[in-house]
Enzyme design. Structure first.
Site, short mmCIF file in Angstrom:
data_model
loop_
_atom_site.label_atom_id
_atom_site.label_comp_id
_atom_site.label_asym_id
_atom_site.label_seq_id
_atom_site.Cartn_x
_atom_site.Cartn_y
_atom_site.Cartn_z
CD GLU A 169 -66.20 102.60 101.56
OE1 GLU A 169 -65.83 101.88 102.49
OE2 GLU A 169 -65.63 103.64 101.24
CD1 TRP A 170 -67.07 104.11 105.73
CD2 TRP A 170 -68.48 103.98 107.46
NE1 TRP A 170 -66.39 103.57 106.80
CE2 TRP A 170 -67.21 103.48 107.87
CE3 TRP A 170 -69.53 103.98 108.40
CZ2 TRP A 170 -66.97 102.99 109.16
CZ3 TRP A 170 -69.28 103.50 109.69
CH2 TRP A 170 -68.02 103.03 110.04
CD GLN B 89 -66.09 100.49 107.22
OE1 GLN B 89 -65.07 100.67 107.85
NE2 GLN B 89 -66.17 100.71 105.92
CG ASN C 227 -56.07 105.05 107.85
OD1 ASN C 227 -55.22 104.27 108.27
ND2 ASN C 227 -57.32 105.06 108.28
CD1 TRP D 235 -60.90 99.72 103.13
CD2 TRP D 235 -60.49 99.53 105.34
NE1 TRP D 235 -62.10 99.71 103.76
CE2 TRP D 235 -61.89 99.60 105.11
CE3 TRP D 235 -60.01 99.39 106.64
CZ2 TRP D 235 -62.80 99.55 106.17
CZ3 TRP D 235 -60.93 99.35 107.68
CH2 TRP D 235 -62.30 99.43 107.44
CG ASN E 111 -60.16 105.07 111.25
OD1 ASN E 111 -59.09 104.69 110.82
ND2 ASN E 111 -61.16 105.43 110.45
CD GLU E 112 -59.75 107.49 107.70
OE1 GLU E 112 -60.93 107.74 107.42
OE2 GLU E 112 -58.97 106.93 106.90
CE1 TYR F 12 -58.06 104.70 102.95
CE2 TYR F 12 -58.49 102.94 101.37
CZ TYR F 12 -58.50 103.42 102.66
OH TYR F 12 -58.95 102.62 103.67
CG HIS G 58 -63.18 102.75 112.09
ND1 HIS G 58 -62.00 102.26 111.57
CD2 HIS G 58 -63.83 103.30 111.03
CE1 HIS G 58 -61.94 102.50 110.26
NE2 HIS G 58 -63.04 103.13 109.91
#
Ligand code: GBH
Length: 480
Positions: free
Chosen positions: A438-439, A20, A310, A431, A169-170, A312, A123
């Site tokens: 952003e992907w 990213q 993580n 974050w 990550n995730e 949000y 990630h």
């Protein structure tokens, strides 16, 4: 009034991820990752962009460290690009010393600046060669062996400097978005309008399983070969957002919330903390959910030294009366932004999925803490985009009160979970340090506390939030 406070050894900072921010995708011998290839396919990224330049952070390490210092950051969470270190990724492939040296120098520079580095090994940017060679994470045996080799190389080089290691990550995102909905690399899905390959009913469960075993293998290597030499702790980072019942009186909706959290978080947390997948997943998925072989679960169970969290936002959750679809990955529920009374869970942001709901953070911290047997929790990501932020002029963008309020409310909710509820949270990372790639949403959606001008040499302009986070933490640290 609820008490709110954080322990005096609490660590806070900012987070990013290699693909990213780094750019320099063909510099110093880096090999391609699945994200380079996915972006190049066309039609996959909202603005047609890629991480080819991103924030140019590979060449601006000094600037990023200066920025972290100016924000008062105590810690920085960043990820390594596997294909910089092993361009083809595999255990019999050559190591690229330049790639490894880059991260060693960066880590040392962070320490010299008084910033604690936290490293994520993975990630999402899998070396493309491994995808082509054996299907990447679809091939458990090969993937685990290659990830273990990569982890060992990194532990060897960076072990002396790193206190906290994150393996993955995730994994939910790699599995579901990469192999079910196909909106993330490598983009596999049953939806033939998006991909000529993929099976949404099975592959995500296989991928999730491979990641868990690879995490367990890396943790074992860390503990057996490095921990006594260098110390340090290792864990996985799981994403998940709080679930509120659509109808707070409905037993079915309350159960649906639990099931939703089990599908999102328990999928990975339960094998690690309890040695098997949640019963609700077994029930719905049957044989499509892999069975645990004894040698694999022996690696996975007990493999976390800390829980990386993580989060949000939150959703309202409504149970469904119909039978689950074969490609369902959410526990047969509707995810909504309004409850039965028509109340919205939170304000809109630039991200369709993200409506802030700070009380959900406290509730989710409690849910995770008790589900997983009261581990040490590090909040490894939390933050927000802002509706239409990208359409504004620089002075307005820098005045990001929405983000400041988000951090105030979320950090307060965490400080209540700690001081009032006794949840053991030891670190927190915003974050993100920078606006970045952003992907699938490209560059139009900004999550940074720092504005990055992509039109003018990736220049950095700290927003108000970049300065406010420090004073928010000053209010709480040492008060629990
Ligand atoms: C984090 O994921 C990532 O770790 C980070 O790289 C990223 O920049 C940050 O979020 C902000 O997005 O598009 O409707 O399918 C957060 C968890 C889970 C949030 C998947 C977005 C996609 C929903 N993500 N979700 S959808």
């Amino acid at each position: 009034m609820a008490k709110a406070g954080l322990p005096s050894d609490f660590l806070w900072g900012f987070a990013t991820a290699s693909y990213q921010i780094e750019g320099s995708v063909d510099v110093d011998g880096r090999g391609p990752s699945i994200w380079d290839v996915f972006c190049d396919k066309g039609g996959k990224i909202a603005d047609g962009s890629s991480g080819a330049i991103a924030c140019d952070s590979y060449r601006r390490t000094a600037k990023d460290i200066e920025l972290l210092r100016s924000c008062g950051a105590q810690a920085y969470r960043f990820s390594l690009s596997w294909s910089r270190i092993i361009p083809l990724g595999g255990r019999n492939d050559p190591i690229n010393q330049k790639g490894l040296d880059h991260y060693v120098k960066f880590t040392k520079d962070l320490l010299d600046a008084g910033i604690v580095p936290l490293i994520t090994l993975f990630h999402w940017d899998l070396p493309q060669a491994l995808h082509e060679r054996y299907g990447g994470m679809l091939n458990k045996q090969e993937f685990v062996a290659d990830f273990a080799n990569y982890a060992r190389i990194v532990f060897e080089a960076l072990g002396p400097y790193i206190k906290y290691w994150v393996t993955f990550n995730e994994p939910w995102c790699s599995a579901v978005l990469g192999y079910n909905t196909g909106i993330f690399a490598p983009g596999r899905t049953s939806d033939r309008s998006k991909s000529s390959e993929g099976n949404s009913t099975t592959e995500c469960w296989v991928v999730g399983h491979s990641i868990l075993v690879a995490h367990g293998a890396a943790a074992k290597i860390h503990r057996e070969e490095f921990k006594s030499r260098y110390g340090g702790e290792i864990g996985i980072v799981l994403n998940g957002d709080w679930a509120e019942p659509w109808d707070s009186e409905s037993k079915e909706d309350i159960e649906a919330c639990e099931r939703r959290l089990e599908f999102a978080i328990g999928w990975f947390a339960d094998p690690i903390y309890h040695g098997d997948y949640p019963a609700s997943m077994r029930k719905q998925l049957g044989v499509r959910l892999p069975k645990w072989e004894e040698k694999d679960i022996a690696l996975v169970k007990g493999s976390n030294d800390f829980y990386g969290m993580n989060t949000y936002c939150a959703n309202y959750v409504r149970h469904r009366t119909s039978l689950p679809q074969d490609d369902d990955f959410e526990g047969n529920v509707d995810l909504l932004f309004e409850n039965q009374k028509g109340e919205k869970i939170g304000p809109d942001t630039q991200s369709a999925w993200l409506k802030p709901y700070p009380p959900g953070f406290r509730k989710l911290l409690n849910w995770i803490y008790h589900r997983t047997g009261r581990p040490k929790i590090l909040v490894t990501e939390n933050g927000t985009s802002i509706k239409n932020e990208n359409d504004h002029k620089l002075p307005e963008i820098l005045d990001d009160d929405f983000r400041v309020t988000y951090y105030k409310d979320y950090i307060h909710a965490m400080a209540e979970a700690v001081a009032e509820d006794g949840v053991n949270v030891k670190a927190y990372f915003c974050w993100s340090l920078l606006d970045n790639f952003e992907w699938a949403d490209g560059y139009e959606t900004r999550f940074g506390v720092t504005y990055v001008d992509y039109e003018d040499e990736q220049k950095r302009y700290p927003k108000k939030s970049a300065k406010e986070v420090k004073s928010i933490f000053e209010k709480y640290v040492g008060k629990a």
